[in-house]
Design an enzyme around this catalytic site. Structure first.
Site, PDB file in Angstrom:
ATOM      1  N   CYS A 172     -40.860-107.016   2.266  1.00 48.33           N
ATOM      2  CA  CYS A 172     -39.810-106.145   2.781  1.00 48.33           C
ATOM      3  C   CYS A 172     -38.500-106.895   2.621  1.00 48.33           C
ATOM      4  O   CYS A 172     -38.492-108.099   2.383  1.00 48.33           O
ATOM      5  CB  CYS A 172     -40.029-105.834   4.261  1.00 48.33           C
ATOM      6  N   LYS A 191     -47.175-102.858 -18.492  1.00 47.55           N
ATOM      7  CA  LYS A 191     -45.791-102.339 -18.435  1.00 47.55           C
ATOM      8  C   LYS A 191     -45.815-100.822 -18.432  1.00 47.55           C
ATOM      9  O   LYS A 191     -45.103-100.185 -17.677  1.00 47.55           O
ATOM     10  CB  LYS A 191     -44.949-102.818 -19.631  1.00 47.55           C
ATOM     11  N   HIS A 203     -67.040-102.504 -28.709  1.00 47.83           N
ATOM     12  CA  HIS A 203     -68.060-102.686 -27.673  1.00 47.83           C
ATOM     13  C   HIS A 203     -67.845-101.731 -26.499  1.00 47.83           C
ATOM     14  O   HIS A 203     -68.350-101.978 -25.412  1.00 47.83           O
ATOM     15  CB  HIS A 203     -68.061-104.145 -27.190  1.00 47.83           C
ATOM     16  N   GLU A 224     -47.387 -99.338 -15.040  1.00 51.85           N
ATOM     17  CA  GLU A 224     -46.677 -99.530 -13.769  1.00 51.85           C
ATOM     18  C   GLU A 224     -45.401 -98.715 -13.667  1.00 51.85           C
ATOM     19  O   GLU A 224     -45.003 -98.335 -12.572  1.00 51.85           O
ATOM     20  CB  GLU A 224     -46.406-101.012 -13.479  1.00 51.85           C
ATOM     21  N   ARG A 226     -37.557-105.287  -3.053  1.00 50.12           N
ATOM     22  CA  ARG A 226     -38.620-105.916  -2.265  1.00 50.12           C
ATOM     23  C   ARG A 226     -39.535-104.907  -1.587  1.00 50.12           C
ATOM     24  O   ARG A 226     -40.609-105.262  -1.086  1.00 50.12           O
ATOM     25  CB  ARG A 226     -38.008-106.814  -1.188  1.00 50.12           C
ATOM     26  N   LYS A 285     -41.370-106.084  -5.650  1.00 50.50           N
ATOM     27  CA  LYS A 285     -41.103-107.184  -6.573  1.00 50.50           C
ATOM     28  C   LYS A 285     -41.838-108.461  -6.198  1.00 50.50           C
ATOM     29  O   LYS A 285     -42.346-109.163  -7.058  1.00 50.50           O
ATOM     30  CB  LYS A 285     -39.592-107.434  -6.621  1.00 50.50           C
ATOM     31  N   ASN A 288     -40.417-109.162   7.996  1.00 49.33           N
ATOM     32  CA  ASN A 288     -41.067-109.115   6.687  1.00 49.33           C
ATOM     33  C   ASN A 288     -42.304-110.000   6.794  1.00 49.33           C
ATOM     34  O   ASN A 288     -42.174-111.176   7.124  1.00 49.33           O
ATOM     35  CB  ASN A 288     -40.081-109.664   5.632  1.00 49.33           C
ATOM     36  N   GLY A 289     -43.493-109.432   6.547  1.00 46.11           N
ATOM     37  CA  GLY A 289     -44.716-110.239   6.640  1.00 46.11           C
ATOM     38  C   GLY A 289     -45.796-109.486   7.411  1.00 46.11           C
ATOM     39  O   GLY A 289     -45.702-108.266   7.604  1.00 46.11           O
ATOM     40  N   GLU A 293     -50.283-107.160 -21.409  1.00 46.43           N
ATOM     41  CA  GLU A 293     -48.969-107.019 -20.785  1.00 46.43           C
ATOM     42  C   GLU A 293     -48.331-105.675 -21.172  1.00 46.43           C
ATOM     43  O   GLU A 293     -47.709-105.010 -20.338  1.00 46.43           O
ATOM     44  CB  GLU A 293     -48.080-108.206 -21.199  1.00 46.43           C
ATOM     45  N   TRP A 315     -41.924-102.229   2.694  1.00 45.62           N
ATOM     46  CA  TRP A 315     -43.123-101.985   1.882  1.00 45.62           C
ATOM     47  C   TRP A 315     -44.269-102.054   2.880  1.00 45.62           C
ATOM     48  O   TRP A 315     -44.592-103.117   3.400  1.00 45.62           O
ATOM     49  CB  TRP A 315     -43.268-103.050   0.803  1.00 45.62           C
TER      50      TRP A 315
HETATM   51  C1  F6R Z   1     -45.565-106.693 -13.335  1.00 46.75           C
HETATM   52  C2  F6R Z   1     -45.193-107.546 -12.250  1.00 46.75           C
HETATM   53  C3  F6R Z   1     -46.245-108.122 -11.377  1.00 46.75           C
HETATM   54  C4  F6R Z   1     -45.945-109.596 -11.107  1.00 46.75           C
HETATM   55  C5  F6R Z   1     -46.948-110.174 -10.099  1.00 46.75           C
HETATM   56  C6  F6R Z   1     -46.729-111.650  -9.872  1.00 46.75           C
HETATM   57  O1  F6R Z   1     -44.471-106.259 -14.065  1.00 46.75           O
HETATM   58  O2  F6R Z   1     -44.033-107.778 -12.037  1.00 46.75           O
HETATM   59  O3  F6R Z   1     -47.498-107.967 -11.932  1.00 46.75           O
HETATM   60  O4  F6R Z   1     -45.999-110.292 -12.312  1.00 46.75           O
HETATM   61  O5  F6R Z   1     -46.824-109.496  -8.881  1.00 46.75           O
HETATM   62  O6  F6R Z   1     -45.466-111.902  -9.365  1.00 46.75           O
HETATM   63  P1  F6R Z   1     -44.825-113.341  -9.442  1.00 46.75           P
HETATM   64  O7  F6R Z   1     -44.620-113.681 -10.865  1.00 46.75           O
HETATM   65  O8  F6R Z   1     -43.529-113.197  -8.694  1.00 46.75           O
HETATM   66  O9  F6R Z   1     -45.777-114.267  -8.762  1.00 46.75           O
END
Ligand code: F6R
Length: 618
Positions: free
Chosen positions: A2, A495, A514, A498, A27, A613, A102-103, A491, A76
């Site tokens: 958050c 992308k 497979h 998400e 966040r 994030k 936050n937590g 990846e 969040w």
């Molecule tokens: C995808 C994304 C997440 C982060 C993951 C790890 O685009 O952003 O999958 O990569 O939550 O986050 P960090 O790198 O901050 O530990």
């Protein structure tokens, strides 16, 4: 997970708090709220939804013009669904105290039951309301000031928190505390004013002086006085370490781009240069990295390297596996931090653990680091956020220097993490003699050309947009790659899913037969990375197999390719480079493609649903 903001000073608090929330919205963004104190009363507005929804409510309130103390929260959800009542701030039973948090408070249920027996009632389902009432109860029982009550209450909770608490009966102070979730205090020295925030972005235009609390520390922030920092567990005073912020306002604004994600995709050439600047001296044939240099014996003598990370950072870790094994001939295991920490892994003091994290706050990665340290392993961090929890918890490390990444979908974090891993792998390979001198020099020269090649790739944006318009309505997509580009396929799929919510899977190209081959029909777009040196012929055979089942092929090939061009429905060309460096290029069109599809589908690119994030909960 958050975002928290707060202000105490002589300025109008409302604009500082609300603008701060907008900057922290990455966040969490399922609900938002503010509390403004007008010198007499606390005014509360909160709602399910985004900060813009909150603003629609607060626009009608006169308190926006009044009051020099306020706090805000963007959420969040963890405990309790996102709704108006569960949104923060939360008042205590008496209405005197207010908190933003936050937590997660893990033992909230036990505390709640105890407080209920003492006559407390609860409006929300949150653990946060339990905490503010616990603080109130301690204050009553002990007959103490707010700071002391916060300190005692926090010794009774289990979990993670960054909190800001205010007491309207003593309206000259805000108490903040941290365990596991970040909190920064902006110090406006001349005016005796203070800012509180989950990161420094909300107060960057007001002050460059910030105090970052460490775990198990709390601060008493009194208007016009110096900040007092204490250890929560033993109440001892700690020197408040004021740091000068390197962040600029420009870095956290969109700078003319429609979305942060697009800005961050376009920042990659510069971000990669910033990552290797001062470290890679290509002409001299030197890589200098203090964190590695100081611990080179540990790297040289490692039985194996274990890479721990989550999400996109985990994908960068997979590229790292190929790099380290290929160049430095050291066995590598890449682990999801969330699995690693709970499966009683075998870790020895001869292991080097590399933890990768953009935010430096990911709870699972942090826990994996603590576990590895407890088993005697040397832990090296690759983080973007300077001073983050992971950067502090690791024995040594290298920052990626990508600059703030605000779009929830990681882009420049990925390419800069790969850049750091490439530098370490090359450095280690040189030290071990597993790479010839000429190959080492050649890699450095080629690495130096990568930013301009990324720049060139970014210019094919219109072509990628065209391809996006053809496939934007697909229900499922497959991403295939081999070797160094298998992680890029993963990846690419992440992308797309998400930010566009289209189901996508990444696979090693040869694994297709497979299982996933059963999915292929004329409606299935398949993105295949087929660079000229990476098992090219094998991937071409895979492409043929797809074609003969009517799948639609979008291929990423090396400039000048002839064979794939004849078979694929669309091709995107990347400039030529060494195979080990291709992930830095092949990933760019896949980022752009996901971006354009999400925009065309009218999705919220920078704040995709259900995501945040930094994931500071398990
Ligand atoms: C995808 C994304 C997440 C982060 C993951 C790890 O685009 O952003 O999958 O990569 O939550 O986050 P960090 O790198 O901050 O530990």
């Amino acid at each position: 997970m958050c975002g928290i903001t707060g202000y105490i000073g002589h300025r109008k608090a409302y604009p500082i708090v609300i603008n701060g929330l907008k900057r922290l919205e990455y966040r969490g963004y399922d609900s938002a709220g503010v509390m403004m104190f007008d010198g007499d009363q606390m005014h509360l507005s909160k709602t399910k939804g985004k900060v813009s929804d909150l603003e629609e409510i607060t626009n009608k309130e006169t308190y926006r013009q009044e009051g020099n103390i306020g706090m805000g929260h963007t959420r969040w959800a963890t405990h309790g669904v996102p709704n108006d009542i569960n949104s923060h701030p939360h008042f205590s039973e008496s209405g005197d105290l207010v908190i933003v948090h936050n937590g997660i408070i893990e033992n909230y249920d036990t505390i709640k039951k105890e407080l209920i027996t003492r006559g407390y009632t609860f409006q929300s389902d949150t653990d946060t309301e339990v905490l503010v009432n616990l603080i109130e109860e301690v204050k009553k029982q002990e007959g103490c000031k707010l700071g002391k009550a916060v300190q005692i209450a926090l010794t009774q909770v289990i979990g993670a928190y960054a909190i800001a608490v205010f007491d309207k009966t003593k309206p000259n102070e805000i108490i903040v505390a941290r365990l596991g979730s970040p909190i920064a205090i902006g110090v406006g020295k001349d005016l005796g004013e203070f800012f509180v925030a989950s990161d420094a972005s909300p107060f960057i235009e007001f002050t460059k002086d910030a105090i970052y609390l460490e775990d198990e520390e709390m601060a008493i922030i009194k208007l016009g006085k110096e900040v007092k920092v204490r250890k929560i567990m033993d109440d001892s005073l700690v020197d408040a370490n004021i740091q000068e912020l390197q962040l600029s306002l420009e870095q956290i604004e969109k700078g003319g781009y429609d979305h942060f994600m697009l800005k961050e995709i376009h920042e990659q050439p510069k971000a990669i240069i910033d990552t290797y600047r001062g470290r890679m001296l290509a002409d001299e044939g030197i890589i200098k990295m203090a964190g590695v240099d100081d611990n080179i014996e540990k790297f040289m003598n490692a039985d194996r390297i274990i890479i721990v990370a989550c999400g996109t950072s985990w994908h960068a870790g997979l590229v790292g596996e190929y790099l380290f094994e290929d160049m430095a001939r050291v066995p590598v295991e890449v682990e999801y931090a969330s699995e690693f920490r709970y499966r009683n892994p075998i870790i020895t003091p001869k292991d080097v653990v590399i933890a990768i994290s953009q935010s430096g706050e990911t709870a699972d990665t942090l826990a994996a680091i603590k576990l590895a340290k407890s088993k005697g392993a040397f832990v090296f961090g690759v983080c973007n956020v300077v001073g983050s929890s992971i950067a502090r918890e690791t024995h040594a490390g290298a920052y990626t220097h990508a600059g703030p990444e605000i779009g929830v979908a990681s882009t420049k974090a990925f390419t800069t993490q790969i850049t750091v891993l490439s530098l370490i792998a090359l450095k280690l390979a040189k030290a071990k003699g597993t790479l010839s001198n000429s190959a080492f020099h050649m890699y450095l020269q080629k690495m130096q050309l990568i930013p301009s090649k990324v720049e060139k790739l970014l210019q094919i944006d219109n072509k990628v947009k065209e391809i996006a318009s053809v496939y934007k309505d697909a229900k499922n997509c497959l991403y295939l790659g081999r070797g160094f580009n298998f992680p890029v396929a993963l990846e690419g799929a992440l992308k797309l899913k998400e930010i566009s919510y289209i189901h996508a899977e990444g696979y090693p190209a040869a694994e297709m037969k497979h299982g996933p081959i059963a999915l292929i029909d004329e409606n299935m777009p398949i993105f295949v990375i087929a660079t000229n040196k990476g098992h090219y012929e094998k991937v071409v055979s895979n492409i043929q197999e797809i074609k003969s089942r009517s799948g639609k092929i979008i291929a990423i090939v090396t400039e000048g390719d002839v064979t794939v061009k004849e078979i694929a429905d669309h091709v995107i060309e990347i400039p030529d480079t060494e195979e080990a460096l291709t992930p830095l290029l092949t990933t760019i069109p896949l980022q752009l493609l996901s971006y354009h599809i999400a925009v065309m589908l009218d999705k919220n690119v920078d704040q995709p649903r259900n995501l945040a994030k930094s994931v500071t909960v398990e």
